[in-house]
Design a protein around this motif. Structure first.
Motif, short mmCIF file in Angstrom:
data_model
loop_
_atom_site.label_atom_id
_atom_site.label_comp_id
_atom_site.label_asym_id
_atom_site.label_seq_id
_atom_site.Cartn_x
_atom_site.Cartn_y
_atom_site.Cartn_z
N THR A 135 30.21 5.98 2.71
CA THR A 135 31.45 5.83 1.95
C THR A 135 31.17 5.49 0.49
O THR A 135 32.08 5.57 -0.35
CB THR A 135 32.34 4.73 2.56
OG1 THR A 135 31.70 3.45 2.38
CG2 THR A 135 32.59 4.99 4.03
N LEU A 136 29.93 5.10 0.18
CA LEU A 136 29.59 4.77 -1.21
C LEU A 136 29.51 6.04 -2.05
O LEU A 136 28.80 6.98 -1.70
CB LEU A 136 28.24 4.04 -1.28
CG LEU A 136 28.14 2.64 -0.69
CD1 LEU A 136 26.72 2.10 -0.90
CD2 LEU A 136 29.15 1.71 -1.34
N ASP A 137 30.21 6.03 -3.16
CA ASP A 137 30.14 7.17 -4.08
C ASP A 137 29.10 6.94 -5.18
O ASP A 137 28.53 7.91 -5.70
CB ASP A 137 31.50 7.42 -4.73
CG ASP A 137 32.45 8.14 -3.78
OD1 ASP A 137 31.99 8.67 -2.76
OD2 ASP A 137 33.66 8.18 -4.07
N ALA A 138 28.88 5.68 -5.55
CA ALA A 138 27.94 5.38 -6.62
C ALA A 138 27.41 3.97 -6.45
O ALA A 138 28.11 3.07 -5.98
CB ALA A 138 28.62 5.53 -7.99
N ALA A 139 26.15 3.78 -6.83
CA ALA A 139 25.53 2.47 -6.72
C ALA A 139 24.49 2.32 -7.83
O ALA A 139 24.02 3.31 -8.40
CB ALA A 139 24.87 2.28 -5.35
N THR A 140 24.14 1.07 -8.12
CA THR A 140 23.18 0.79 -9.19
C THR A 140 22.43 -0.50 -8.87
O THR A 140 23.00 -1.41 -8.24
CB THR A 140 23.93 0.68 -10.54
OG1 THR A 140 23.00 0.65 -11.62
CG2 THR A 140 24.80 -0.58 -10.61
N PRO A 141 21.15 -0.62 -9.26
CA PRO A 141 20.41 -1.83 -8.93
C PRO A 141 20.68 -2.96 -9.92
O PRO A 141 20.92 -2.73 -11.11
CB PRO A 141 18.93 -1.39 -9.04
CG PRO A 141 18.94 0.08 -9.25
CD PRO A 141 20.28 0.42 -9.82
N VAL A 142 20.60 -4.19 -9.40
CA VAL A 142 20.64 -5.38 -10.23
C VAL A 142 19.48 -6.28 -9.82
O VAL A 142 19.09 -6.31 -8.65
CB VAL A 142 21.97 -6.15 -10.13
CG1 VAL A 142 23.12 -5.33 -10.72
CG2 VAL A 142 22.29 -6.52 -8.68
N LEU A 143 18.96 -7.01 -10.78
CA LEU A 143 17.78 -7.84 -10.56
C LEU A 143 18.05 -9.24 -11.08
O LEU A 143 18.42 -9.41 -12.25
CB LEU A 143 16.60 -7.21 -11.32
CG LEU A 143 15.27 -7.95 -11.33
CD1 LEU A 143 14.67 -7.99 -9.94
CD2 LEU A 143 14.30 -7.24 -12.30
N ARG A 144 17.90 -10.23 -10.20
CA ARG A 144 18.12 -11.61 -10.65
C ARG A 144 17.08 -11.96 -11.72
O ARG A 144 15.88 -11.77 -11.51
CB ARG A 144 18.03 -12.59 -9.49
CG ARG A 144 18.39 -14.02 -9.89
CD ARG A 144 18.19 -14.99 -8.74
NE ARG A 144 19.11 -14.77 -7.65
CZ ARG A 144 20.32 -15.31 -7.58
NH1 ARG A 144 20.77 -16.10 -8.55
NH2 ARG A 144 21.11 -15.06 -6.54
N CYS A 145 17.55 -12.46 -12.84
CA CYS A 145 16.63 -12.82 -13.92
C CYS A 145 15.76 -14.01 -13.53
O CYS A 145 16.20 -14.91 -12.82
CB CYS A 145 17.41 -13.19 -15.19
SG CYS A 145 18.20 -11.80 -16.02
N ASP A 146 14.54 -14.02 -14.01
CA ASP A 146 13.73 -15.23 -13.97
C ASP A 146 13.88 -15.90 -15.33
O ASP A 146 14.48 -15.35 -16.26
CB ASP A 146 12.27 -14.90 -13.65
CG ASP A 146 11.66 -13.88 -14.62
OD1 ASP A 146 12.16 -13.75 -15.76
OD2 ASP A 146 10.68 -13.23 -14.25
N PRO A 147 13.39 -17.13 -15.49
CA PRO A 147 13.57 -17.83 -16.78
C PRO A 147 13.02 -17.05 -17.97
O PRO A 147 13.62 -17.08 -19.06
CB PRO A 147 12.83 -19.15 -16.56
CG PRO A 147 12.94 -19.40 -15.08
CD PRO A 147 12.83 -18.04 -14.46
N GLU A 148 11.90 -16.33 -17.80
CA GLU A 148 11.32 -15.57 -18.91
C GLU A 148 12.25 -14.45 -19.35
O GLU A 148 12.48 -14.25 -20.55
CB GLU A 148 9.96 -15.00 -18.51
CG GLU A 148 9.29 -14.21 -19.64
CD GLU A 148 7.95 -13.61 -19.24
OE1 GLU A 148 7.32 -12.96 -20.09
OE2 GLU A 148 7.52 -13.79 -18.08
N THR A 149 12.80 -13.73 -18.38
CA THR A 149 13.71 -12.64 -18.73
C THR A 149 14.98 -13.15 -19.36
O THR A 149 15.48 -12.58 -20.34
CB THR A 149 14.04 -11.80 -17.47
OG1 THR A 149 12.83 -11.35 -16.86
CG2 THR A 149 14.88 -10.59 -17.85
N LEU A 150 15.51 -14.25 -18.84
CA LEU A 150 16.71 -14.84 -19.45
C LEU A 150 16.44 -15.23 -20.89
O LEU A 150 17.28 -15.00 -21.77
CB LEU A 150 17.18 -16.05 -18.65
CG LEU A 150 18.40 -16.79 -19.20
CD1 LEU A 150 19.60 -15.85 -19.32
CD2 LEU A 150 18.75 -18.00 -18.33
#
Length: 261
Positions: A125-140
């Protein structure tokens, strides 16, 4: 073909003209951004085919030079999703899934795309999806540094309890108030510039007008949300790697540091 990866690439970027041909040096030598992005796509075992989609002869020539298949697209494509839709039509392709790997993400691990494809296959049923990545302190800290210096860097995402996207922004959302967080507990999610669509989603996208939020943020995925369509956020795990895209010339040093680590 079941799954096709398209790498939309344009030369006339507003913030960084010629970005796909920017050179990055790693332990495997010097390669262009578009070549490293193509190599990332080629490492995805679920991909039946990989194409570079571009309207620029210089990018096409470079891509064919390192062995990529190229689909030439219209100059009128305003973003990567429109370019994917155009490439699908011009290439005569009819896959079940289309994956859009932005041409500025050479650090994208193959399992990000594998996890995204798996999520689409689990739920038809999904038409579109995208990844998300929890930030670590360095990325934030990199996000906050970019905003402090008035640089438009990566994108953050917020989503509901069902993992459906609520909003994407070039600002750091949610607001963290300068608090420090333990690794694994940072409440900010980095949006990974990859999308999976069923062809019907690309057809619908092309029929919608560009909305005010999409124009303000410069984020193509907001067109789905502005038209009431669901965009599933699939959380992925970097497994200790630093993930970052090439958004500004300053990012070359960040990415080369990771390549050479």
């Amino acid at each position: 073909m079941d799954t096709v990866i398209l790498i939309p690439a344009r030369y006339a970027s507003t913030r960084y003209p010629g970005k796909p041909l920017a050179v990055l040096t790693g332990p495997d030598g010097t390669k262009t951004l578009i070549q490293r992005s193509w190599e990332a796509a080629m490492a995805v075992p679920e991909a039946d085919a990989v194409f570079v989609a571009t309207d620029d002869a210089r990018i096409a020539e470079a891509a064919r030079g390192f062995g990529a298949e190229v689909i030439m697209t219209s100059e009128d494509c305003r973003n990567g999703t429109e370019r994917c839709a155009d490439a699908l039509a011009r290439g005569g392709l009819s896959p079940e899934l289309v994956v859009n790997l932005q041409g500025d993400a050479p650090l994208t691990p193959h399992w990000f795309l594998s996890d995204l494809i798996a999520a689409m296959r689990r739920d038809e049923t999904l038409d579109a999806a995208t990844p998300v990545l929890r930030c670590d302190p360095e990325t934030l800290s990199m996000f906050l540094e970019d905003r402090k210096n008035d640089r438009v860097g990566g994108t953050t995402a917020v989503f509901d309890a069902g993992q459906n996207a609520l909003y994407f922004s070039k600002e750091v959302i949610p607001y963290t108030g300068g608090k420090s967080f333990d690794p694994g507990a940072v409440p900010v999610f980095h949006h990974v510039g990859v999308y999976a669509y069923r062809p019907r989603a690309l057809t619908a996208y092309g029929q919608w007008a560009e909305g005010p939020l999409e124009k303000l943020e410069g984020l193509e995925q907001l067109r789905f949300l502005e038209n009431g369509a669901k965009l599933k956020c699939v959380e992925v795990d970097a497994k200790g790697r630093l993930f970052w895209e090439l958004n500004n010339p300053e990012d070359i040093a960040r990415i080369e540091k990771v390549l050479n680590a």
